[in-house]
Design a protein around this motif. Sequence first.
Motif, short mmCIF file in Angstrom:
data_model
loop_
_atom_site.label_atom_id
_atom_site.label_comp_id
_atom_site.label_asym_id
_atom_site.label_seq_id
_atom_site.Cartn_x
_atom_site.Cartn_y
_atom_site.Cartn_z
N CYS A 78 -10.97 -3.88 -3.54
CA CYS A 78 -10.40 -5.12 -3.01
C CYS A 78 -11.01 -5.41 -1.64
N TRP A 131 -10.59 -1.95 0.53
CA TRP A 131 -9.71 -0.91 0.02
C TRP A 131 -10.03 -0.66 -1.44
N HIS A 132 -10.01 0.59 -1.83
CA HIS A 132 -10.17 0.96 -3.24
C HIS A 132 -8.92 1.73 -3.64
N ASP A 133 -8.23 1.26 -4.65
CA ASP A 133 -6.95 1.87 -5.02
C ASP A 133 -7.06 2.92 -6.12
N THR A 151 -1.06 5.74 3.21
CA THR A 151 -2.39 5.16 3.34
C THR A 151 -2.84 5.17 4.80
N PHE A 191 0.85 -1.18 0.00
CA PHE A 191 0.00 0.00 0.00
C PHE A 191 0.88 1.23 0.00
N GLY A 238 -9.31 5.46 -0.87
CA GLY A 238 -7.96 4.92 -0.83
C GLY A 238 -7.53 4.54 0.58
#
Length: 74
Positions: free
Chosen positions: A65, A58-60, A8, A4, A41
């Motif tokens: 995800c 989690w969203h990147d 983050t 990550f 994020g």
Amino acid sequence: MISFPSNTRVWLATGHTDMSRGFASLALQVQESLHADPFSGKLFVFRERRSDLIKVIWHDGHGACMFVIKARAP
């Protein structure tokens, strides 16, 4: 191994969560309970009642995800 970005932020949900929930319902819980954006994020961590299972969403910026982590037996 999943890495990550170093900046983050991690949010820990207090209490326990129903582990049958998927990404969409956990994201809704983030919006309603934490008043946060699940697509920002940040990592959002939820635990089961017995605390031997956690889910992380989690969203990147490209996709969502959901990680499921089970604690090992002693």
